[in-house]
Design an enzyme around this catalytic site. Structure first.
Site: not given
Ligand code: GLC
Length: 730
Positions: A262
């Site tokens: 993430d």
């Molecule tokens: C965010 C989320 C994740 C998302 C990623 C990219 O913080 O936790 O679900 O896909 O960043 O936006």
């Protein structure tokens, strides 16, 4: 050919280029100036990403949705590395790209895998058409705590429903031409206190029986990617957990795709107090099984060339990334057809499917006296009240970026289009702001504001007077879309602001009142459930939301959705879910508190329709079966009502005794049927070892007991029609 091509590329790559392939940069090219106070400087990311592309230091990007930009950046990427390897473009296509579908929890409430798959196929088609190759979805985190804002992104509390919805979404996205990336692996929905990003402490018993099954279903459906979770799981950051990312995901389930962290979660292994520094974070993440680092700038994986111990892991990860690019055809055709993109995004069929999905997602919670559907001709004047009734941005819900606000149909607009009655609108109450701005407000979100010169008392009185003078009042209440989703947890489930006060005043006029909920979590409806005759949860229904809601209000279609979570009376009951064990006093399950009933306000699987359903002739194919055998459970369902309507037939099991205390009920089958008045359908379910097994905390493996099973079949987890069957060593 596949391996040979990849091996040739690999052989020609320097350690720095290999590390670059394992790095994904955000590319926040935001309309207008972002708010640096929110931490996103509109220019910092593009500069860092383009510099990386120029030195072969990026294998993927995210947050680019314009096909011309995709092609420009792709050209930079290919020219920036000696092997001419293109980048992957990933994005959060959660519930649509241009055509916005109801939010995921709403789609789950349809209990309709086919519609869910169809919706995500369209989302995949639109995404691929603009040059996106991969979505960070479906979010498959089970949760039993509605204080957690990301409840809206998942499929609720139940592993069986969650697994079916996860698999349907993976089939949809990948059928639409993009890689599906189930997230957040794993256990994120159990964050302490529902506080987003806080730790999750989950027993193996709960992990294997509750939180992992939807991920396993997604992997078995062929998901090409998995995203890690931010939080500590049992003291180990999920994004650095070799047990999760290798032993479970690959060694146990045989996952062959690639894993992405993430956002910034690799560097944050140091923030967690797990890694000593960025180089340590990089080495531990890549050896745990994180193939690709999603980073804002200065990726930790830039340190990998200096960590010899990580060299083998890097090689394996680069191969996985190259395989994904090969499978997508990027090594042969890395660019996107910009003209075709416009055509795909404008496809009217997509809007029609979104409207049908919104119809199927709505949950009719209450309908005393069959107030709904409203006869369009019987009501001369309709009052539509509440700030959410005419908010296009809120109608779309969170996690949308490339939407077309102008084409979004609000509830007010949908009602006006559907009836010849006189339809008047009043906002009624001031817009309620979050105490802290949402991190997503900068993405064309809305910091909802009251109109110029708004006089709260005068507006309140005007709304009530309008209700009093109208034949029916339709009140749209809930949370603004920036009050739910990521970093949008709440300590309360109350309707924000003066909304309940408005509803009470409107109901007190005596005008027949319909409450429509725009929400992504259960809210405290104790008063409305007692005093408002009709309540329908329309969620955030998407681009065609207003049209779908009008279809349901005036009977062009019947609601048929069912709750994907247990609806608590109050936040004090949380966490709450239907699949608890019996305890030694099951008869007092409803009186565990002295100050409030401990039963839910509405049970898991609850939802009404404009039909009436009778369940008869429940039959099991055998009274006794061997542990490895299947039984077939069948039942007659009849629509005894006067209107065609959908019903979700649900099957629940309970194991009476064995090596563990098992839940009082567990969903083990469901089927959505549409029945004409008087029509009977025989619905059958197969219950085999897969549905009866459970992971045992002491045995630490899956077990099957010889025992007696109770079976219930009906329209919710409170189903009453029951039978039993035995499992015996025969
Ligand atoms: C965010 C989320 C994740 C998302 C990623 C990219 O913080 O936790 O679900 O896909 O960043 O936006």
């Amino acid at each position: 050919m596949t391996d040979e091509r990849i091996e040739t590329l690999l052989a020609g790559m320097s350690p720095e280029e290999k590390a670059g392939q394992l790095t994904q940069y955000f590319y926040f090219k935001l309309p207008g100036e972002a708010d640096p106070a929110l931490g996103f400087d509109a220019d910092e990311q593009p500069r860092a990403a383009e510099a990386a592309l120029g030195r072969g230091g990026a294998g993927a990007l995210l947050f680019v949705t314009d096909p011309a930009e995709v092609n420009r950046l792709q050209r930079l990427a290919i020219d920036g590395n000696p092997q001419g390897i293109p980048v992957l473009f990933g994005f959060d296509v959660i519930h649509g790209l241009r055509t916005i579908f109801p939010v995921p929890i709403a789609m789950a409430a349809s209990w309709d895998p086919e519609t869910i798959e169809r919706g995500q196929t369209i989302a995949g088609r639109e995404a691929r058409a603009v040059g996106i190759h991969w979505t960070f979805a479906p979010m498959v985190d089970i949760t039993r705590d509605p204080r957690w804002g990301r409840i809206i992104e998942g499929a609720g509390e139940d592993p069986f429903l969650g697994a079916a919805v996860a698999a349907a979404q993976v089939r949809g996205f990948q059928g639409g031409g993009i890689i599906a990336g189930p997230k957040h692996f794993a256990g994120y929905g159990a964050s302490l206190g529902g506080r987003d990003y806080d730790e999750a402490n989950i027993s193996e018993y709960e992990l294997w029986n509750t939180y992992l099954p939807p991920f396993q279903a997604a992997v078995e459906a062929g998901a090409g990617n998995i995203m890690t979770a931010y939080m500590d799981l049992n003291g180990i950051p999920a994004s650095g957990s070799h047990w999760l990312l290798t032993k479970v995901l690959r060694d146990t389930w045989g996952f062959t795709g690639f894993v992405v962290s993430d956002a910034n979660a690799v560097k944050n292994l140091q923030t967690h107090g797990f890694a000593a520094d960025p180089a340590d974070a990089a080495a531990r993440a890549v050896t745990a099984g994180v193939d690709l680092e999603m980073a804002f700038s200065e990726p930790a994986y830039d340190h990998l060339p200096a960590v010899p111990a990580a060299r083998d892991a890097v090689e394996v990860s680069v191969r996985r990334i190259l395989e994904a690019k090969l499978r997508l055809g990027l090594l042969d055709e890395p660019f996107v057809d910009e003209d075709r993109a416009r055509e795909v995004l404008a496809d009217p069929e997509h809007r029609a499917v979104a409207r049908e999905a919104a119809r199927r997602s709505a949950v009719l919670l209450k309908n005393d006296g069959d107030l709904l559907p409203l006869d369009p001709g019987a009501f001369g004047s309709i009052a539509v009240l509440g700030p959410l009734a005419d908010s296009r941005r809120d109608t779309l819900g969170p996690w949308v970026f490339d939407f077309d606000l102008a084409e979004t149909v609000t509830v007010l607009e949908g009602i006006r289009r559907a009836t010849g009655a006189e339809v008047a609108y009043a906002q009624g109450v001031p817009v309620t702001q979050r105490e802290f701005p949402s991190m997503f407000d900068q993405f064309g979100g809305n910091r909802p504001e009251d109109p110029e010169g708004f006089d709260a008392d005068a507006e309140f009185a005007r709304a009530v007077a309008l209700a009093e003078s109208s034949d029916v009042a339709i009140v749209v209440l809930g949370e603004h879309q920036n009050m739910i989703g990521e970093a949008a947890s709440r300590s309360s489930l109350d309707l924000p602001g003066r909304q309940l006060e408005l509803l009470r005043a409107v109901a007190a006029t005596g005008t027949p009142t319909v409450l429509l909920l725009m929400n992504g979590r259960p809210l405290d409806l104790r008063w409305p459930a007692e005093h408002v005759p009709a309540i329908m949860d329309i969620w955030y229904p998407g681009s065609q939301g207003g049209n779908a809601v009008a279809d349901l209000l005036f009977g062009a279609a019947s609601p048929g959705g069912k709750l994907p979570f247990t609806w608590p009376r109050t936040v004090g009951q949380v966490p709450i879910h239907y699949g608890h064990t019996r305890s030694h006093e099951p008869q007092n399950q409803g009186r565990r508190y002295w100050d409030e009933a401990s039963t839910p306000l509405f049970p898991f699987g609850h939802g009404l329709s404009y039909g009436r359903f009778a369940y008869e002739n429940l039959f099991v194919s055998a009274d006794t079966v061997a542990p490895d055998a299947e039984v077939t459970v069948s039942v007659d369902v009849t629509n005894t009502g006067a209107r065609p309507a959908p019903e979700v037939v649900q099957l629940y099991l309970h194991q009476r005794h064995g090596r563990a205390s098992r839940p009082v009920r567990e969903l083990k089958g469901f089927s959505r049927v549409e029945l004409a008045p008087g029509e009977t359908r025989r619905v059958a379910f197969t219950i085999g070892p897969q549905q009866r097994r459970y992971w045992h905390a002491a045995v630490r493996d899956w077990v099957l007991d010889t025992t007696t099973f109770d079976v219930w079949v009906g329209g919710s987890s409170a189903a009453e029609l029951a039978t039993t069957f035995e499992v015996r060593d025969v």
